[in-house]
Design an enzyme around this catalytic site. Structure first.
Site, PDB file in Angstrom:
ATOM      1  N   GLU A 268       0.838  -1.204   0.000  1.00 31.31           N
ATOM      2  CA  GLU A 268       0.000   0.000   0.000  1.00 31.31           C
ATOM      3  C   GLU A 268       0.876   1.259   0.000  1.00 31.31           C
ATOM      4  OE1 GLU A 268      -2.383   0.589   3.546  1.00 31.31           O
ATOM      5  OE2 GLU A 268      -3.672   2.030   2.510  1.00 31.31           O
TER       6      GLU A 268
ATOM      7  N   GLU B 211     -12.026   2.424   4.825  1.00 36.84           N
ATOM      8  CA  GLU B 211     -11.048   2.666   5.904  1.00 36.84           C
ATOM      9  C   GLU B 211     -11.103   4.154   6.227  1.00 36.84           C
ATOM     10  OE1 GLU B 211      -6.491   1.455   6.907  1.00 36.84           O
ATOM     11  OE2 GLU B 211      -6.795   2.834   5.240  1.00 36.84           O
TER      12      GLU B 211
HETATM   13  C1  LER Z   1      -3.348   1.662   6.322  1.00 35.93           C
HETATM   14  O1  LER Z   1      -4.187   1.005   5.418  1.00 35.93           O
HETATM   15  C2  LER Z   1      -3.296   3.103   6.053  1.00 35.93           C
HETATM   16  O2  LER Z   1      -3.923   3.592   5.154  1.00 35.93           O
HETATM   17  C3  LER Z   1      -2.445   3.925   6.910  1.00 35.93           C
HETATM   18  O3  LER Z   1      -2.746   5.279   6.728  1.00 35.93           O
HETATM   19  C4  LER Z   1      -2.570   3.541   8.355  1.00 35.93           C
HETATM   20  O4  LER Z   1      -2.194   4.594   9.151  1.00 35.93           O
HETATM   21 MN    MN Z   2      -5.207   2.410   3.821  1.00 37.84          MN
END
Ligand code: LER
Ligand code: MN
Length: 245
Positions: free
Chosen positions: A126, A222
Site C-alpha cells: 500500500e 477505511e
Molecule cells: C493503512 O491502510 C493506512 O492507510 C495507513 O494510513 C494507516 O495509518
Molecule cells: Mn489504507
C-alpha cells in the site's frame, strides 16, 4: 460488526497487531453467523506500537517484522475468505537515508514473499502518504517496485485518502495499476478520511471508473469514525453501491 451485515457487506478487514492475541474460538462463529469473509489483515500496528519494521536499521526489528508477518500469514489460513496481508506501515520509515532503507526493505520483502509462497497467501503493498512514511508514497512508485520484486504473490492496494495527497491524477494512477493487472484492493475514504460525501473526492466516479475497466476485487472502507461510525458504514454503501430500483 452487526451493522456490516445489515447493509449487505460481504467482508470485513481487521487491523491486527499480534495474531497470537486473536481468539479464533470467538471470532470464527461470529463471522459465520454474520456471513462475512475476511478481506484482508492490516499489520501496521506492529510498527506503530512495537517498532517492528521491514526497513529498520536494527536487524532485530527487521527480523521481528518478518516473523510477525509470518504469524499474520498463518492466521490468514484460519480465516474465511483467503484474506490478503497488507504491507503498509510495517515497512517503517527511512531513519534518514532513503536508499539504504529501501535496500533493507527489499531484502526483507524478498523473505516475506518466500513465506507468502510457502503459506500460499497474497500480499498487498500500500502506497502511503508522506506524513506517515517516506518509503513508497505513490501508485507508480509501488508498481515499479512490485515489478522489480517480480513475485506473483505481491499486488497493489490503492487508498483514496493517500492518493488524494500524493497522486498527480487519481484516475490515471488507477488506470495504470489496472493496466499492470496489479490492483487487487481499494481503501475508500473521502479526502479528509471522513465518510464518503463529507469531503471533496468524487468517490462515486472513482468506483465507477474502476468497475468500467474490469476491477472485480475488494472495496474496503477505511475511515476515521467521522462524523460517526454508523454514518461511515451507511455512506460507504449509500453513496457508492446503492442500486436504485
Ligand atoms: C493503512 O491502510 C493506512 O492507510 C495507513 O494510513 C494507516 O495509518
Ligand atoms: Mn489504507
Amino acid at each position: 460488526m452487526l451493522l456490516l451485515n445489515l447493509y449487505g457487506y460481504r467482508g470485513v478487514e481487521f487491523a491486527i497487531r499480534d495474531p497470537e492475541k486473536v481468539d479464533l474460538s470467538e471470532l470464527t462463529p461470529l463471522l459465520e453467523r454474520l456471513n462475512l469473509q475476511v478481506s484482508a489483515i492490516g499489520t501496521g500496528q506492529a510498527f506503530v506500537d512495537e517498532g517492528l519494521s521491514l526497513s529498520s536499521s536494527d536487524a532485530e526489528k527487521r527480523k521481528g517484522a518478518i516473523a510477525r508477518l509470518e504469524s499474520h500469514m498463518k492466521l490468514s489460513k484460519e480465516l474465511p475468505g483467503y484474506p490478503y496481508i497488507i504491507v503498509g506501515l510495517i515497512r517503517g520509515r527511512s531513519e534518514g537515508d532513503i536508499s539504504k532503507a529501501m535496500e533493507r526493505l527489499k531484502a526483507s520483502m524478498l523473505e516475506v514473499l518466500d513465506l507468502a509462497e510457502k503459506y500460499d497467501v497474497n500480499i498487498l503493498l500500500e502506497p502511503i502518504n508522506r506524513y506517515e512514511t517516506d518509503l513508497i508514497n505513490t501508485v507508480p512508485e509501488a508498481i515499479r517496485w512490485i515489478r522489480d520484486l517480480g513475485s506473483k504473490r505481491l499486488f497493489l492496494l490503492a487508498d483514496t485518502f493517500h492518493m488524494n495527497i500524493e497522486e498527480r491524477n487519481i484516475f490515471e494512477a488507477l488506470r495504470l495499476a489496472m493496466g499492470h493487472h496489479l490492483l487487487r484492493y481499494v481503501h475508500i475514504a473521502d479526502s479528509n478520511r471522513w465518510a464518503p460525501g463529507y469531503g471533496h473526492l468524487d468517490l462515486e466516479r472513482i468506483v465507477n471508473e474502476l468497475l468500467k475497466v474490469g476491477y472485480e476485487w475488494w472495496f474496503s472502507g477505511e475511515m476515521l469514525p467521522k462524523p460517526s461510525l454508523e454514518e461511515c458504514v451507511y455512506r460507504m454503501v449509500r453513496e457508492l453501491f446503492w442500486e436504485e430500483s
